[in-house]
Design a protein around this motif. Structure first.
Motif, mmCIF file in Angstrom:
data_model
loop_
_atom_site.group_PDB
_atom_site.id
_atom_site.type_symbol
_atom_site.label_atom_id
_atom_site.label_comp_id
_atom_site.label_asym_id
_atom_site.label_seq_id
_atom_site.Cartn_x
_atom_site.Cartn_y
_atom_site.Cartn_z
ATOM 1 N N THR A 176 5.804 8.438 -16.801
ATOM 2 C CA THR A 176 4.796 7.744 -16.001
ATOM 3 C C THR A 176 4.983 6.238 -16.051
ATOM 4 N N ARG A 177 5.315 5.701 -17.213
ATOM 5 C CA ARG A 177 5.560 4.248 -17.298
ATOM 6 C C ARG A 177 6.816 3.860 -16.514
ATOM 7 N N ILE A 178 7.843 4.698 -16.568
ATOM 8 C CA ILE A 178 9.064 4.418 -15.810
ATOM 9 C C ILE A 178 8.784 4.509 -14.313
ATOM 10 N N ARG A 179 8.005 5.493 -13.908
ATOM 11 C CA ARG A 179 7.637 5.633 -12.491
ATOM 12 C C ARG A 179 6.911 4.378 -12.007
ATOM 13 N N HIS A 180 5.987 3.885 -12.824
ATOM 14 C CA HIS A 180 5.267 2.652 -12.477
ATOM 15 C C HIS A 180 6.233 1.476 -12.336
ATOM 16 N N THR A 181 7.132 1.338 -13.299
ATOM 17 C CA THR A 181 8.079 0.214 -13.285
ATOM 18 C C THR A 181 8.974 0.271 -12.052
ATOM 19 N N ALA A 182 9.433 1.475 -11.708
ATOM 20 C CA ALA A 182 10.290 1.624 -10.525
ATOM 21 C C ALA A 182 9.527 1.272 -9.250
ATOM 22 N N ALA A 183 8.266 1.697 -9.150
ATOM 23 C CA ALA A 183 7.457 1.384 -7.967
ATOM 24 C C ALA A 183 7.228 -0.124 -7.855
ATOM 25 N N PHE A 184 6.918 -0.753 -8.975
ATOM 26 C CA PHE A 184 6.711 -2.204 -8.976
ATOM 27 C C PHE A 184 7.996 -2.924 -8.572
ATOM 28 N N ALA A 185 9.134 -2.436 -9.062
ATOM 29 C CA ALA A 185 10.424 -3.066 -8.752
ATOM 30 C C ALA A 185 10.737 -2.974 -7.258
ATOM 31 N N ILE A 186 10.354 -1.863 -6.635
ATOM 32 C CA ILE A 186 10.582 -1.697 -5.193
ATOM 33 C C ILE A 186 9.793 -2.735 -4.403
ATOM 34 N N HIS A 187 8.499 -2.847 -4.707
ATOM 35 C CA HIS A 187 7.682 -3.855 -4.019
ATOM 36 C C HIS A 187 8.212 -5.267 -4.291
ATOM 37 N N ASP A 188 8.614 -5.504 -5.526
ATOM 38 C CA ASP A 188 9.137 -6.818 -5.909
ATOM 39 C C ASP A 188 10.415 -7.147 -5.143
ATOM 40 N N PHE A 189 11.304 -6.163 -5.026
ATOM 41 C CA PHE A 189 12.568 -6.354 -4.314
ATOM 42 C C PHE A 189 12.321 -6.800 -2.877
ATOM 43 N N ALA A 216 9.072 -6.447 15.726
ATOM 44 C CA ALA A 216 8.189 -7.605 15.921
ATOM 45 C C ALA A 216 8.219 -8.502 14.695
ATOM 46 N N LEU A 217 8.355 -7.886 13.508
ATOM 47 C CA LEU A 217 8.295 -8.640 12.251
ATOM 48 C C LEU A 217 9.663 -8.758 11.569
ATOM 49 N N SER A 218 10.668 -8.182 12.151
ATOM 50 C CA SER A 218 12.066 -8.212 11.683
ATOM 51 C C SER A 218 12.337 -7.310 10.478
ATOM 52 N N ASP A 219 11.728 -7.594 9.324
ATOM 53 C CA ASP A 219 12.032 -6.838 8.110
ATOM 54 C C ASP A 219 10.745 -6.280 7.527
ATOM 55 N N VAL A 220 10.636 -4.948 7.517
ATOM 56 C CA VAL A 220 9.429 -4.296 7.017
ATOM 57 C C VAL A 220 9.817 -3.112 6.137
ATOM 58 N N TYR A 221 8.825 -2.590 5.408
ATOM 59 C CA TYR A 221 9.061 -1.348 4.657
ATOM 60 C C TYR A 221 7.755 -0.591 4.498
ATOM 61 N N THR A 222 7.858 0.721 4.390
ATOM 62 C CA THR A 222 6.713 1.565 4.072
ATOM 63 C C THR A 222 6.966 2.196 2.704
ATOM 64 N N PHE A 223 5.904 2.521 2.001
ATOM 65 C CA PHE A 223 5.992 3.199 0.703
ATOM 66 C C PHE A 223 4.727 4.036 0.600
ATOM 67 N N GLY A 224 4.847 5.305 0.956
ATOM 68 C CA GLY A 224 3.649 6.132 0.979
ATOM 69 C C GLY A 224 3.960 7.601 0.891
ATOM 70 N N PRO A 225 2.903 8.438 0.858
ATOM 71 C CA PRO A 225 3.095 9.887 0.734
ATOM 72 C C PRO A 225 3.576 10.503 2.042
ATOM 73 N N THR A 226 4.430 11.504 1.925
ATOM 74 C CA THR A 226 4.903 12.282 3.069
ATOM 75 C C THR A 226 4.822 13.760 2.693
ATOM 76 N N GLU A 234 4.385 17.541 -1.245
ATOM 77 C CA GLU A 234 3.874 16.172 -1.107
ATOM 78 C C GLU A 234 4.716 15.269 -2.001
ATOM 79 N N PHE A 235 5.313 14.254 -1.419
ATOM 80 C CA PHE A 235 6.142 13.337 -2.190
ATOM 81 C C PHE A 235 6.067 11.954 -1.554
ATOM 82 N N TRP A 236 6.626 10.971 -2.222
ATOM 83 C CA TRP A 236 6.525 9.581 -1.762
ATOM 84 C C TRP A 236 7.872 9.095 -1.249
ATOM 85 N N MET A 237 7.807 8.318 -0.165
ATOM 86 C CA MET A 237 9.030 7.818 0.463
ATOM 87 C C MET A 237 8.990 6.310 0.611
ATOM 88 N N ILE A 238 10.137 5.688 0.401
ATOM 89 C CA ILE A 238 10.325 4.263 0.674
ATOM 90 C C ILE A 238 11.223 4.183 1.908
#
Length: 477
Positions: free
Chosen positions: A131-144, A215-225, A239-243
């Motif tokens: 769970t801590r690794i999952r959190h760190t990976a998610a934070f790193a994605i947003h940070d990137f 319209a915004l050039s560079d975007v990303y989604t990170f949500g459940p699919t 149910e899983f999450w996609m970037i």
């Protein structure tokens, strides 16, 4: 006194200071030694109770699983295994745990058993680390993406389009299933449903991300699919999450560069921030593999595998080259593959992908130029009219981890591809408008977050890397 997190106490070693710590009892030995954990670190904090001066009724309540609040002084530990410990002066039992009923007693539990009590498995070392690794990976994605000026887009979970072609969909309805309204033809009258039309849970945020990127050039989604496929395997969830990033004024080469940079950024972040958790999971895997034959053991340790994917530049080959290599490989010639490669056009399986990464190139691989007949309608058709500008990134031990493409921006070609896939243009007018008004080359990819977490943690079942897994027959919690 303000509470101190156990991770902070262990890291700073404030010897001589009085602290207040809270957490759950992992073990209580000799009526004296509490191993306390609050989830902030995989490490337990040893807290020494003055048992001769402590009421026996309190001692009886210090059981595995109980929540306690302890005040005491930080001292150098006299025992092995820790540098410091807490000399307890005050004990508060916050929440009791009956040892006759609490299912997580200090012994080894199987992953299958822990899935049955997923509401409690966070309290184990394995699942707190994941769970801590999952959190760190998610934070790193947003940070990137934030560092690179991308805009985060919240794509819809409920969609009125069933034309993505990415898999079976869950239907969403507010109709009374005991009294379903019908039209004159006797079919379901969706005009009376909540949204006035047939709707589903989304299988992807890609098409909506394309709208924003143009319209915004560079975007990303990170949500459940969601996928309504009846797949009871260790690699599938309902149910899983996609970037899913989308980049405008970009081609397939820009797409590959972005994906490789992102993966390396995530892995570096986890390697830097989750040292203790990775060490624990690596040791767990090594202990597991001792019982396997030598040929079935991983050639690299968990952290070596992650470092390998950070250090190596990813090999880039075409699908045609991949087919040639696989066709001439020993496993294929000796019919060791479950799926024999005999001609161009074959859909590559995980065994083929892993062979290319682990045996042939010995580095991560990016394959481009797939046959257009086995790829989605929105991928840009190459000049040969046989292949599309698609790309898959392959990792050791797992095969495909990212799939992406340059999108088809040419209206006439896109309409023909939709016709080939039996997708009616009327369903996709909103999508086609982006090709009518100011179209441009653009690209993107999808990363299944749970597949990534599986790779990073070394877990073999995808149900163990998401807190509350959804799969056929199971929607607990």
């Amino acid at each position: 006194m303000k509470r101190s997190k156990i991770a902070s106490v262990i890291a700073n070693e404030p010897i001589g200071q009085e602290v207040l710590v809270c957490g759950w009892v992992r073990t209580f030995r000799n009526n004296q030694f509490i191993a306390l954990n609050d989830g902030s670190t995989i490490k337990n904090l040893q807290c020494v109770v003055p048992f001769e001066d402590t009421d026996e009724s309190i001692l009886k309540k210090i059981t595995t699983g109980a929540a306690v609040r302890l005040r005491g002084s930080v001292v150098a530990s006299q025992g092995r295994g820790q540098n410091i410990e807490i000399k307890v002066s005050d004990i508060d039992i916050v929440g009791e745990a009956d040892p006759e009923k609490y299912p997580l007693q200090p012994k080894k539990h199987s992953l299958e058993f822990l899935r049955e009590i997923a509401h409690l498995r966070f309290r184990t070392n394995t699942f707190s680390a994941i769970t801590r690794i999952r959190h760190t990976a998610a934070f790193a994605i947003h940070d990137f993406f934030h560092q690179r000026g991308f805009v985060y887009i919240s794509s819809p979970i409920i969609t009125g389009s069933d034309a993505e072609g990415a898999g079976e969909m869950f239907q969403v309805t507010a109709l009374d299933l005991d009294n379903i309204p019908t039209d004159e033809q006797g079919t379901v009258d969706y005009k009376q449903d909540f949204f006035g039309k047939k709707t589903h849970l989304t299988v992807s945020g890609q098409l909506e991300a394309e709208l924003a990127a143009l319209a915004l050039s560079d975007v990303y989604t990170f949500g459940p699919t969601f996928r309504a496929e009846n797949s009871n395997t260790s690699r599938h969830l309902a149910e899983f999450w996609m970037i899913e990033p989308e980049i405008a004024f970009a081609d397939i080469y820009d797409d590959m560069d972005l994906a490789e940079d992102m993966l390396k950024h995530i892995l570096k972040s986890v390697m830097t921030r989750c040292t203790d958790d990775l060490q624990f999971l690596e040791n767990r895997l090594l202990a597991e593999e001792k019982n396997k034959p030598q040929q079935e053991r991983s050639p690299m340790t968990l952290r070596d595998k992650l470092q390998f994917c950070i250090d190596e530049s990813y090999e880039r080959i075409t699908y045609t080259e991949a087919i040639r290599i696989l066709k001439n490989s020993k496993p294929n010639k000796k019919k060791k593959f479950n799926f024999i490669i005999d001609q161009w056009g074959a859909d590559l399986q995980s065994e083929h992908e892993r062979y290319l990464v682990e045996k042939h190139f010995k580095k991560p691989v990016i394959i481009t130029g797939y046959p257009k007949d086995i790829k989605a309608f929105y991928m840009r058709v190459n000049d040969d009219d046989m292949t599309v500008a698609a790309m898959d990134i392959l990792f050791p031990g797992i095969g495909e981890i990212i799939g992406g493409s340059q999108r088809e921006e040419r209206m006439n070609v896109l309409l023909q591809r939709m016709k080939d896939f039996d997708i009616h243009p009327d369903e996709m007018e909103w999508f086609l408008d982006t090709r009518r008004f100011g179209t441009c080359p653009h690209a993107g990819f999808g990363l299944g977050f749970e597949r990534l977490v599986m790779f990073v943690t070394g877990m073999s079942n995808i149900r163990d890397v998401i807190p509350f897994p959804r799969y056929p027959g199971s929607a607990e919690f």
